[in-house]
Design a protein around this motif. Structure first.
Motif, PDB file in Angstrom:
ATOM      1  N   VAL A 111      47.035  70.375  41.381  1.00  0.00           N
ATOM      2  CA  VAL A 111      45.881  71.277  41.458  1.00  0.00           C
ATOM      3  C   VAL A 111      45.215  71.169  42.829  1.00  0.00           C
ATOM      4  O   VAL A 111      44.926  72.184  43.477  1.00  0.00           O
ATOM      5  CB  VAL A 111      44.870  70.972  40.332  1.00  0.00           C
ATOM      6  N   HIS A 112      45.002  69.940  43.291  1.00  0.00           N
ATOM      7  CA  HIS A 112      44.372  69.753  44.603  1.00  0.00           C
ATOM      8  C   HIS A 112      45.263  70.286  45.729  1.00  0.00           C
ATOM      9  O   HIS A 112      44.777  70.916  46.667  1.00  0.00           O
ATOM     10  CB  HIS A 112      44.075  68.273  44.836  1.00  0.00           C
ATOM     11  N   GLY A 113      46.557  70.029  45.618  1.00  0.00           N
ATOM     12  CA  GLY A 113      47.482  70.485  46.653  1.00  0.00           C
ATOM     13  C   GLY A 113      47.602  71.996  46.694  1.00  0.00           C
ATOM     14  O   GLY A 113      47.834  72.579  47.763  1.00  0.00           O
ATOM     15  N   HIS A 114      47.421  72.635  45.550  1.00  0.00           N
ATOM     16  CA  HIS A 114      47.526  74.096  45.492  1.00  0.00           C
ATOM     17  C   HIS A 114      46.272  74.771  46.044  1.00  0.00           C
ATOM     18  O   HIS A 114      46.355  75.684  46.869  1.00  0.00           O
ATOM     19  CB  HIS A 114      47.763  74.535  44.042  1.00  0.00           C
ATOM     20  N   TYR A 115      45.113  74.321  45.604  1.00  0.00           N
ATOM     21  CA  TYR A 115      43.866  74.979  46.002  1.00  0.00           C
ATOM     22  C   TYR A 115      43.308  74.471  47.331  1.00  0.00           C
ATOM     23  O   TYR A 115      42.635  75.215  48.052  1.00  0.00           O
ATOM     24  CB  TYR A 115      42.801  74.781  44.916  1.00  0.00           C
ATOM     25  N   ARG A 116      43.526  73.197  47.626  1.00  0.00           N
ATOM     26  CA  ARG A 116      43.015  72.574  48.842  1.00  0.00           C
ATOM     27  C   ARG A 116      41.511  72.861  49.012  1.00  0.00           C
ATOM     28  O   ARG A 116      40.736  72.549  48.118  1.00  0.00           O
ATOM     29  CB  ARG A 116      43.843  73.015  50.057  1.00  0.00           C
ATOM     30  N   ASP A 117      41.083  73.475  50.106  1.00  0.00           N
ATOM     31  CA  ASP A 117      39.651  73.683  50.344  1.00  0.00           C
ATOM     32  C   ASP A 117      39.039  74.746  49.432  1.00  0.00           C
ATOM     33  O   ASP A 117      37.809  74.869  49.361  1.00  0.00           O
ATOM     34  CB  ASP A 117      39.396  74.056  51.803  1.00  0.00           C
ATOM     35  N   GLN A 118      39.879  75.508  48.756  1.00  0.00           N
ATOM     36  CA  GLN A 118      39.359  76.486  47.786  1.00  0.00           C
ATOM     37  C   GLN A 118      38.951  75.818  46.479  1.00  0.00           C
ATOM     38  O   GLN A 118      38.360  76.463  45.614  1.00  0.00           O
ATOM     39  CB  GLN A 118      40.403  77.577  47.507  1.00  0.00           C
ATOM     40  N   LEU A 119      39.276  74.545  46.338  1.00  0.00           N
ATOM     41  CA  LEU A 119      38.810  73.787  45.186  1.00  0.00           C
ATOM     42  C   LEU A 119      37.420  73.253  45.524  1.00  0.00           C
ATOM     43  O   LEU A 119      37.261  72.415  46.405  1.00  0.00           O
ATOM     44  CB  LEU A 119      39.771  72.636  44.868  1.00  0.00           C
ATOM     45  N   ARG A 120      36.409  73.726  44.813  1.00  0.00           N
ATOM     46  CA  ARG A 120      35.035  73.413  45.179  1.00  0.00           C
ATOM     47  C   ARG A 120      34.487  72.168  44.469  1.00  0.00           C
ATOM     48  O   ARG A 120      33.528  71.566  44.938  1.00  0.00           O
ATOM     49  CB  ARG A 120      34.137  74.619  44.897  1.00  0.00           C
ATOM     50  N   HIS A 121      35.071  71.820  43.339  1.00  0.00           N
ATOM     51  CA  HIS A 121      34.636  70.614  42.634  1.00  0.00           C
ATOM     52  C   HIS A 121      35.771  70.152  41.724  1.00  0.00           C
ATOM     53  O   HIS A 121      36.471  70.970  41.132  1.00  0.00           O
ATOM     54  CB  HIS A 121      33.375  70.882  41.805  1.00  0.00           C
ATOM     55  N   SER A 122      35.943  68.844  41.627  1.00  0.00           N
ATOM     56  CA  SER A 122      36.973  68.249  40.776  1.00  0.00           C
ATOM     57  C   SER A 122      36.299  67.222  39.874  1.00  0.00           C
ATOM     58  O   SER A 122      35.822  66.188  40.344  1.00  0.00           O
ATOM     59  CB  SER A 122      38.057  67.585  41.638  1.00  0.00           C
ATOM     60  N   CYS A 123      36.245  67.521  38.591  1.00  0.00           N
ATOM     61  CA  CYS A 123      35.461  66.756  37.627  1.00  0.00           C
ATOM     62  C   CYS A 123      36.387  66.015  36.661  1.00  0.00           C
ATOM     63  O   CYS A 123      37.241  66.629  36.022  1.00  0.00           O
ATOM     64  CB  CYS A 123      34.564  67.733  36.864  1.00  0.00           C
ATOM     65  N   VAL A 124      36.235  64.724  36.554  1.00  0.00           N
ATOM     66  CA  VAL A 124      37.059  63.907  35.661  1.00  0.00           C
ATOM     67  C   VAL A 124      36.283  63.660  34.372  1.00  0.00           C
ATOM     68  O   VAL A 124      35.215  63.049  34.384  1.00  0.00           O
ATOM     69  CB  VAL A 124      37.421  62.559  36.315  1.00  0.00           C
ATOM     70  N   VAL A 125      36.829  64.135  33.247  1.00  0.00           N
ATOM     71  CA  VAL A 125      36.157  63.986  31.955  1.00  0.00           C
ATOM     72  C   VAL A 125      36.885  63.008  31.046  1.00  0.00           C
ATOM     73  O   VAL A 125      36.276  62.209  30.351  1.00  0.00           O
ATOM     74  CB  VAL A 125      36.013  65.350  31.245  1.00  0.00           C
ATOM     75  N   GLY A 126      38.228  63.072  31.031  1.00  0.00           N
ATOM     76  CA  GLY A 126      38.980  62.217  30.112  1.00  0.00           C
ATOM     77  C   GLY A 126      40.367  61.901  30.614  1.00  0.00           C
ATOM     78  O   GLY A 126      40.730  62.210  31.760  1.00  0.00           O
ATOM     79  N   ALA A 127      41.163  61.286  29.731  1.00  0.00           N
ATOM     80  CA  ALA A 127      42.530  60.880  30.089  1.00  0.00           C
ATOM     81  C   ALA A 127      43.418  60.954  28.849  1.00  0.00           C
ATOM     82  O   ALA A 127      43.891  59.941  28.345  1.00  0.00           O
ATOM     83  CB  ALA A 127      42.542  59.480  30.675  1.00  0.00           C
TER      84      ALA A 127
END
Length: 222
Positions: A111-127
């Motif tokens: 996800v990070h590699g695809h969106y790069r700077d277009q990813l505005r926030h990355s929120c960790v909720v669970g696993a």
């Protein structure tokens, strides 16, 4: 209580989803218009997708496995449902927010590699992908941050007052519980053997996403 099973199974999870949705709204979605939600068949992810769709926050994209894809599509709260290896098909012209319920390093990196700077926030909720590889090293875009529910509760209690906060959550919960009526299948099991069987189903990834287990260690008596 007619809805006691749903209360047992979903209310605690829903509170987390309610707070994540409120946190995103409180931050103007961090400028994102697409919401990518991993482990889309999990109850917490479903509740978040429902809340995002209810307030028309933007396009809600669910990432899931092949075995759960049809179920997630039938829910109707996701605008688009993709398999984990289909992240690359998402358009990057629209800024996105990633809400991670899976905790799988490969998915996070994709996800990070695809969106790069277009990813505005990355929120960790669970696993939910408890055996998956965890993220290592730096990632393009924002650094993933763990969502801390108590901080949002404290903020809203201060701004709205505890009674108003509870009222908003209860009203939202009632709508979500009604949404689950057509698809939530409650499975009741009693005794240590049945409890262990249900535990192993979840542990080994064989649990059905529409099911919710209500378990008791006590054997049922006549």
């Amino acid at each position: 209580e007619r809805h006691e099973d749903a209360l047992l199974l979903l209310r605690g999870l829903f509170m987390t989803s309610f707070l994540v949705d409120d946190f995103l709204a409180d931050n103007q979605e961090f400028g994102g218009r697409t919401f990518v939600v991993s482990s889309a068949s999990s109850k917490t992810a479903i509740a978040l997708a429902f809340l995002l769709s209810q307030r028309k926050a933007g396009e809600v994209v669910g990432l899931t496995s092949a075995r759960n894809r049809a179920f997630v599509e039938r829910l109707g709260c996701y605008d688009r449902v993709l398999l984990y290896d289909e992240v690359g098909s998402l358009p990057t012209a629209v800024p996105a927010v990633f809400v991670d319920h899976a905790g799988d390093g490969k998915v996070v990196a994709a996800v990070h590699g695809h969106y790069r700077d277009q990813l505005r926030h990355s929120c960790v909720v669970g696993a939910t992908h408890w055996s998956g590889e965890r993220s290592r090293g730096s990632l393009p875009g924002p650094t993933p941050s763990f969502f801390f529910a108590p901080a949002q509760i404290e903020k809203r209690n201060a701004e709205w007052g505890p009674a108003a906060f509870q009222q908003r959550m209860v009203e939202s919960w009632r709508k979500f519980r009604a949404f689950t009526d057509p698809w939530l299948e409650v499975v009741r099991s009693c005794g240590p053997v049945e409890v262990e069987r249900a535990y192993r189903e979840v542990l080994e990834g064989r649990a059905q996403p529409q099911q919710g287990h209500v378990l008791s260690l006590w054997e049922r008596t006549a």
